[in-house]
Design a protein around this motif. Structure first.
Motif, PDB file in Angstrom:
ATOM      1  N   GLN A   1      44.636  34.662  31.608  1.00 43.77           N
ATOM      2  CA  GLN A   1      43.842  34.389  32.800  1.00 43.77           C
ATOM      3  C   GLN A   1      44.746  34.509  34.014  1.00 43.77           C
ATOM      4  O   GLN A   1      45.820  33.926  34.064  1.00 43.77           O
TER       5      GLN A   1
ATOM      6  N   ASP B   1      45.101  33.964  37.980  1.00 45.49           N
ATOM      7  CA  ASP B   1      44.498  33.182  39.051  1.00 45.49           C
ATOM      8  C   ASP B   1      44.909  33.632  40.445  1.00 45.49           C
ATOM      9  O   ASP B   1      44.461  33.053  41.424  1.00 45.49           O
TER      10      ASP B   1
ATOM     11  N   TYR C   1      38.360  35.847  39.874  1.00 43.86           N
ATOM     12  CA  TYR C   1      39.585  35.764  39.112  1.00 43.86           C
ATOM     13  C   TYR C   1      39.514  36.755  37.976  1.00 43.86           C
ATOM     14  O   TYR C   1      38.444  37.250  37.655  1.00 43.86           O
TER      15      TYR C   1
ATOM     16  N   TRP D   1      34.721  35.431  36.229  1.00 45.19           N
ATOM     17  CA  TRP D   1      35.948  36.185  36.056  1.00 45.19           C
ATOM     18  C   TRP D   1      35.607  37.655  35.914  1.00 45.19           C
ATOM     19  O   TRP D   1      34.559  38.000  35.390  1.00 45.19           O
TER      20      TRP D   1
END
Length: 87
Positions: free
Chosen positions: A63, A65, A51, A27
């Motif tokens: 988060q 996506d 991501y 990430w």
């Protein structure tokens, strides 16, 4: 952490094939209204790898996506940038 855009679409696709899979998840981390992730400009065809985990100024995180998730931008395009948000 809070990297600038690092390559074009072909780079992003190659990176995702090699490094971002179930055995090696990765990430990018962004913070509040840090201006660095907006560089270089998209008009020059630079892109981020996926991501993203975005930390808001209040310390909460999300988060993200999908590219350009509006919930992870925290007003980045409102013209008010904060260099002090860069870690």
């Amino acid at each position: 952490f809070e990297s600038p855009r690092v390559g074009n679409e072909a780079f992003v696709q190659a990176f995702m094939r090699i490094f971002n899979n179930e055995t090696k998840p990765m990430w990018r981390v962004t913070h509040a209204k840090d201006p660095v992730p907006d560089l270089p400009p998209r008009i020059l065809q630079y892109r981020h790898v996926e991501y993203q985990v975005h930390y808001s100024a209040d310390g909460t995180y999300r988060q993200c996506d999908i590219p350009f998730d509006p919930l992870c931008e925290e007003g980045l395009f409102d013209g008010l940038r904060h260099l002090t948000d860069h870690c």
